[in-house]
Design an enzyme around this catalytic site. Structure first.
Site, PDB file in Angstrom:
ATOM      1  CD  GLU A 218      -2.990  -1.096   2.268  1.00 47.27           C
ATOM      2  OE1 GLU A 218      -2.753  -0.361   3.257  1.00 47.27           O
ATOM      3  OE2 GLU A 218      -4.032  -1.781   2.153  1.00 47.27           O
ATOM      4  CD  GLU A 339      -4.203  -5.921   2.292  1.00 48.01           C
ATOM      5  OE1 GLU A 339      -5.046  -5.269   2.959  1.00 48.01           O
ATOM      6  OE2 GLU A 339      -2.975  -5.730   2.361  1.00 48.01           O
TER       7      GLU A 339
END
Length: 450
Positions: A218, A339
C-alpha cells in the site's frame, strides 16, 4: 542383567553401532529430503496477456493473507501455526497466500536488524515458510516492505539514513527519493532474492513456490500527489528485481486508487477526494512493462461513509468491475484483488451474514471473470489465523476453525468452481474438493472438509 561384553568390548561395539546407525539414518534422511523436494513438482506461474498461466492453462486463484507467517516461524512454540495455517488453506482448495518477507529495525523478530545486517534465525524462519508452502501446494506472494510503520516499513529506512547522517530529509517519503535509502532497499531486495533456502538448497529467485514479489504494501507518497515520485521508484525497483530474477512475477502492492489527473478518478470511493493526495495512480503505475500484474484492495467499511450494506456491496462490485475493465482494455494484464475484508468493529452493521455477502460478491465477480477469460485473476481475503493467535487478530481476521460454517462453505465452493473452469482440478492442493462435482454446482453447500 550384566551390561558388559566379552573382553570389555561393550562400549566400542555400542559406539560403532551408534555411528553406523547415525550414518544410515542420515543417509535415509538425506534421501527423504531429496525425494520430498522433488515432489510436488511445481511450475512457475507465468503471464500471457491478461491471464496468469500455469502448465499451459489459465490460472485463477482463490487465496488469503496471513502476514504473520515468518514471525511465527521463528520460535519453536509458534512454528506449528505455519503448517497448520497452510494445511488449512490447502484443505479449502486455496492456491495462493500473501505474506510479509520483511521485518525491519530493532523490533521483535526483525529480519533486517540494520541496513544489510540480517538475523539468520529469522531468515531461516522465512526458509521454513516457503518450504511449508511448497509442501502444502500453496504459492506465496512475498511483500518486501511496508508503507506503514508496522514491522519497520519505510519509516525505519528513513531513520537508518538519518542516524547515519546521510539522509537528505526526515520525511517518510524520502524512502522513495533519497539515493542512499534506495540503495539500502536494493541491497535488501538482492539479499532476499538470492537467499539460498537452508532447507531445500534452492535460491528464492529459483523457487516456483513463490508466486510473485510485491514491491511494497500500500504505497503512499503524499509529498508528491502527482504520482511522479512513486512512479520513478516503482520503475527503478521493478527493473532491479527483474535484473536479478527473470522467473517470478512482480507487482507494486497498490490499493487501486486513481490519481488526480486520471479520467477515472471519479471511480474512487470517496466524494471528498482524499485519494487524490496519496501520490498514487493505479493505471499509470501498473502500466510499467516491468510490472506483471496489477493489485487492488477492497475495504468498503473504511472507505465509504454510508452504513447501508447494499450500498457497500454495490460499490464492491463496481470497484472490481472497473479495475477488471482496466486490466482488459488499458493494462492488458491480470488484476489480482490482493486484500479484501470487513471490519467487525462496525457494531451497527457487522454480522456474519454481511461478511458472507461480501465474500460472495467478490467470489461471483471473479468467477464470472474466469468464465469469460477476463483479467480479474483472483482474490485474497484479509486475513486468516489459527487458534491461539487472538492477540495478532485485527478487526478483519477470521480464525480457523471457523466460527461460521457458511463462510467456510463459500470459500471452498469458490476454490472448487474456479478450478473446474479451465480443467485445473489437478492443480489444486486438495483435489478431493473438485471430485465432488455435485458439491460445486449445488447452491446448498456441504460445509465439511474431509
Amino acid at each position: 542383567m550384566s551390561l558388559s561384553a566379552p573382553n570389555g568390548l561393550f562400549y566400542p561395539i555400542v559406539g560403532l553401532a551408534s555411528f553406523v546407525a547415525f550414518v544410515y539414518l542420515s543417509f535415509i534422511d538425506l534421501r527423504l529430503r531429496v525425494s520430498f523436494f522433488k515432489e510436488p513438482n511445481l511450475s512457475f506461474v507465468e503471464r500471457n496477456g491478461t491471464q496468469f498461466m500455469l502448465d499451459g492453462r489459465p490460472f485463477y486463484s482463490n487465496g488469503w493473507n496471513s502476514y504473520w507467517l515468518m514471525d511465527h516461524a521463528v520460535e519453536e512454540y509458534s512454528r506449528p501455526r505455519v503448517r497448520a495455517m497452510l494445511q488449512a488453506g490447502s484443505k479449502m482448495g486455496l492456491t495462493l497466500c500473501r505474506t510479509w518477507a520483511f521485518n525491519d529495525g530493532g523490533s521483535y523478530h526483525a529480519l533486517q536488524i540494520s541496513p544489510g545486517q540480517f538475523d539468520e534465525q529469522v531468515f531461516k524462519a522465512l526458509d521454513h515458510v516457503i518450504t511449508e508452502a511448497r509442501r502444502s501446494g500453496i504459492r506465496l506472494i512475498l511483500s518486501l516492505v511496508n508503507n506503514l510503520q508496522v514491522y519497520g516499513g519505510k519509516t525505519q529506512y528513513v531513520k537508518w539514513a538519518w542516524q547515519e547522517g546521510i539522509g537528505i530529509s526526515s520525511s517518510n517519503d524520502s524512502f522513495f527519493f533519497d539515493p542512499s535509502i534506495r540503495a539500502y532497499f536494493k541491497n535488501y531486495v538482492k539479499a532476499v532474492l538470492t537467499r539460498k533456502n537452508t532447507i531445500t538448497g534452492v535460491e528464492y529467485k529459483d523457487d516456483p513456490a513463490i508466486f510473485a514479489w510485491e514491491l511494497i504494501n500500500e504505497p503512499h507518497c503524499m509529498s508528491d500527489p502527482s504520482g511522479d515520485t512513486l512512479q520513478d521508484w516503482i520503475k527503478e525497483m521493478s527493473s532491479f528485481v527483474k535484473s536479478i530474477d527473470e522467473k517470478h512475477l512482480v507487482t507494486v502492492g497498490l490499493e487501486g486508487f486513481y490519481g488526480p489527473k486520471s479520467p477515472k478518478s471519479n471511480e474512487n470511493p470517496s466524494a471528498s477526494g482524499w485519494e487524490s493526495i496519496l501520490g498514487t495512480d493505479f493505471v499509470r503505475h501498473s502500466q510499467l512493462p516491468t510490472i506483471d500484474f496489477a493489485s487492488v484492495h477492497i475495504y468498503p467499511d473504511h472507505w465509504l461513509s454510508t452504513d447501508k450494506v447494499e450500498g457497500k456491496l454495490e460499490f464492491v462490485k463496481n470497484w472490481m468491475l472497473t479495475h477488471i475493465e482496466d486490466g482488459d482494455k488499458l493494462l492488458m494484464k491480470p488484476v489480482l484483488f490482493t486484500e479484501f475484508g470487513l471490519s467487525n468493529q462496525n457494531k451497527g452493521t457487522f454480522d456474519l451474514s454481511y461478511r458472507d455477502k461480501l465474500i460472495e460478491t467478490v467470489n461471483d465477480v471473479i468467477y464470472e471473470s474466469a468464465k469469460r477469460n477476463r483479467s480479474g485473476a483472483g482474490s485474497l481475503i484479509w486475513q486468516f489465523l489459527v487458534g491461539g493467535m487472538e492477540e495478532y487478530n485485527d478487526d478483519f481476521g477470521l480464525v480457523v476453525p471457523w466460527e461460521s460454517p457458511s463462510t467456510l462453505g463459500l470459500i471452498t465452493r469458490q476454490s472448487c468452481r474456479l478450478s473446474l473452469i479451465h480443467g485445473q482440478s489437478q492443480l489444486m492442493p486438495n483435489t478431493q474438493l473438485c471430485a465432488r462435482l455435485q458439491y460445486c454446482s449445488s447452491q446448498s453447500v456441504d460445509h465439511t472438509i474431509q
